[in-house]
Structures are given as structure tokens and as C-alpha cells.
Design a protein around this motif. Sequence first.
Motif, short mmCIF file in Angstrom:
data_model
loop_
_atom_site.label_atom_id
_atom_site.label_comp_id
_atom_site.label_asym_id
_atom_site.label_seq_id
_atom_site.Cartn_x
_atom_site.Cartn_y
_atom_site.Cartn_z
N TYR A 257 133.21 24.38 -26.86
CA TYR A 257 132.55 23.00 -26.55
C TYR A 257 132.80 22.67 -25.06
O TYR A 257 133.83 22.59 -24.57
CB TYR A 257 133.37 21.90 -27.68
N ASP A 259 132.52 19.27 -23.97
CA ASP A 259 132.86 17.91 -24.19
C ASP A 259 134.22 18.28 -24.69
O ASP A 259 134.03 18.10 -26.38
CB ASP A 259 132.12 16.93 -24.65
N HIS A 260 135.31 18.32 -24.91
CA HIS A 260 136.42 18.42 -24.91
C HIS A 260 137.02 17.47 -25.84
O HIS A 260 137.72 17.81 -27.00
CB HIS A 260 137.74 19.04 -23.81
N THR A 261 136.30 16.34 -25.71
CA THR A 261 136.97 14.77 -26.40
C THR A 261 136.78 14.60 -27.94
O THR A 261 136.45 14.27 -28.62
CB THR A 261 137.03 13.89 -26.35
N TYR A 262 135.22 15.37 -27.39
CA TYR A 262 134.37 15.45 -29.21
C TYR A 262 135.19 16.86 -30.28
O TYR A 262 135.37 16.27 -30.83
CB TYR A 262 132.87 16.10 -28.77
N PHE A 263 135.39 17.59 -29.30
CA PHE A 263 136.32 18.82 -29.86
C PHE A 263 137.33 18.45 -30.22
O PHE A 263 137.97 18.36 -31.88
CB PHE A 263 136.66 19.83 -29.18
N ARG A 265 137.93 15.14 -31.43
CA ARG A 265 137.78 14.29 -32.08
C ARG A 265 136.97 14.77 -33.73
O ARG A 265 137.65 14.91 -34.78
CB ARG A 265 136.18 13.03 -31.63
N LEU A 266 136.87 15.37 -33.24
CA LEU A 266 136.11 16.83 -34.77
C LEU A 266 137.62 17.18 -35.28
O LEU A 266 137.89 17.13 -36.81
CB LEU A 266 135.32 18.03 -34.73
N LYS A 269 139.28 13.88 -37.47
CA LYS A 269 138.69 14.59 -38.46
C LYS A 269 139.18 14.75 -39.14
O LYS A 269 138.72 14.49 -40.49
CB LYS A 269 137.02 13.37 -37.77
#
Length: 284
Positions: A257, A259-263, A265-266, A269
Motif C-alpha cells: 500500500y 497510501d498508509h492512511t488508506y491502509f 482506514r481499512l 474498518k
Amino acid sequence: MRDIPVHQLRERASTGLEIRRFVAGDIPDDDADTLGAHRDDHYIFFVIEEGTASLMIDFQELRFGASSLYYILPGQVHHRIRNEVGYGWFIAIDALLIAPDYRNVFESQLVLQQPFALDAIKMRQCTDLLCLMREKYQEDNPGPFYLQVVHSLVQSFVGIAACCFSGFDNLQFALSRPVQLAQEFKKLLINNIRQVKSPSAYASMLNVSETYLNEALKKVTGLSVSYWIQQEVLLEAKRLLYYSEMNVKEIAHALGYTDHTYFSRLFKKVEGTTPLLFRTHYRK
């Protein structure tokens, strides 16, 4: 139609482990939730000391006798089918705590896993270790390194179980094509999850269409290819959070990934907590 329920270990245990011993005289829990068909998101191990028991696992009936060891994989549908009672040990373990080499043994069986008959030495080793594990697990005032010690004992037990089942096969139970495909997919997933996260890529490696692979996984496990990819990503992330000193950004990049912020958030979640809180909880 009501979906097959999935029992989650984190709803019952906060340490990745649940261990119980049943002895003669104990009254079995006969509520519908226990007896009804369900899946688990974790491994279950049984060490039967005496008595007998019968389970239906993915439409195969299995009987257990005294001095036997057995495990149920995450995602396998199972339920008790008779009122017989096998006395011994029940151990539920988060997949996070199962090392990849051990998982390969448990998940790569080319037939439905069968009970393993324990000789006197192996039986003593298992019961001695489980007694120590339960004693440590139930400490009223856990001291420093409590979780590390408990998890080390878990690793020792799982290692013994993996040794028992390594190379253990029973050709009586031939697998259908969907089951074989699901197992081949799991092997690829374990070995390629950091680089490959596309369902179509796994279908290509298996020389089948993405639609057929998805149908096979749903038939065998009740869940889609995308679900299992996501679960494997999160499992690898939890391992890195627990065992390594990498920060969240480094772990995200290691898992592919950018984008570590996306990771993050995933992770939150799906797991209901942030990566850092997960690390803090498991290492406390």
C-alpha cells in the motif's frame, strides 16, 4: 434463507486464545447456538482424553475417540450431530498466532483433515502443555510479559499439532474440484499476499476464470475471493504489528500500500480498532 453464522473469537477473548477443559460430569452446553451449523474466524483444536464425539464438518461426519487430536480451520462449517460427549480440551486460537509454516501444514491437506491418534508420549506432552497454558492464561494477577508467555505456550502446542499432521493423509476422502481449487488458492494467497491482491490475478495463476474461482470459494467457504484476500492482508498486518518493530507506514508499504492512511482506514474498518491500538493491546 438465514446465512450461516460466523463466530468471532474477539467477541469471547481479548488475548487471541480461549482454552477450556471438560471432564466427566460436566454438563454439555446444548443451546442452539452451540449445536447449530456455523463457521469460526479462528482455529479450533480438540484433544480428546476419553469418551466419544461426532461432528459434521463440511458435510463429512467425523467421529473422535479417546487420545485423539483434531483441528477445525477458519471458515469450515461444522456442528455436533450426536449427544455423545468427548472429554478433554477445547482450544480456540486466533490465526494471528499460527505461524505460516504451521498454517501450511493445517491448510494444505489434500483431503478433509482426519483425527490424529496420539500415543501415550504425545498425549502426555499435549496435556502437560495445555495444563500449563490454562494455568497461565487464568492467572488472576498477570505480571510482565503475560501475553508473550501465553502466546509462546500456544506456539509450542500448535507446533506439536503441526508435527502430528505433517504428512498425515487419508485418501479415503477425495476432494471435489471446488475444494481442491480453494486449497490451491489458499496456498497462493499465503505466498503472494504482499505483492498480489487482485482476484483476477489469482484466477490467472490458477488457470481459471475469476467468476469460476469466486463461485468455488463461495461454495466451499461461503465467502468470496475478495474477502479471503482482505483477511490474509489483515492477518499479515497483525503479524507485523505483533512481531516486528516496523511502524504503520512501513507495514503498509511492506504490504503493497503506497497510501498508509488508506491502509489504516481499512484496518480500522474491518478490525474495529487502529493498527497502533491493536499493537498496544496485544503487547500489554
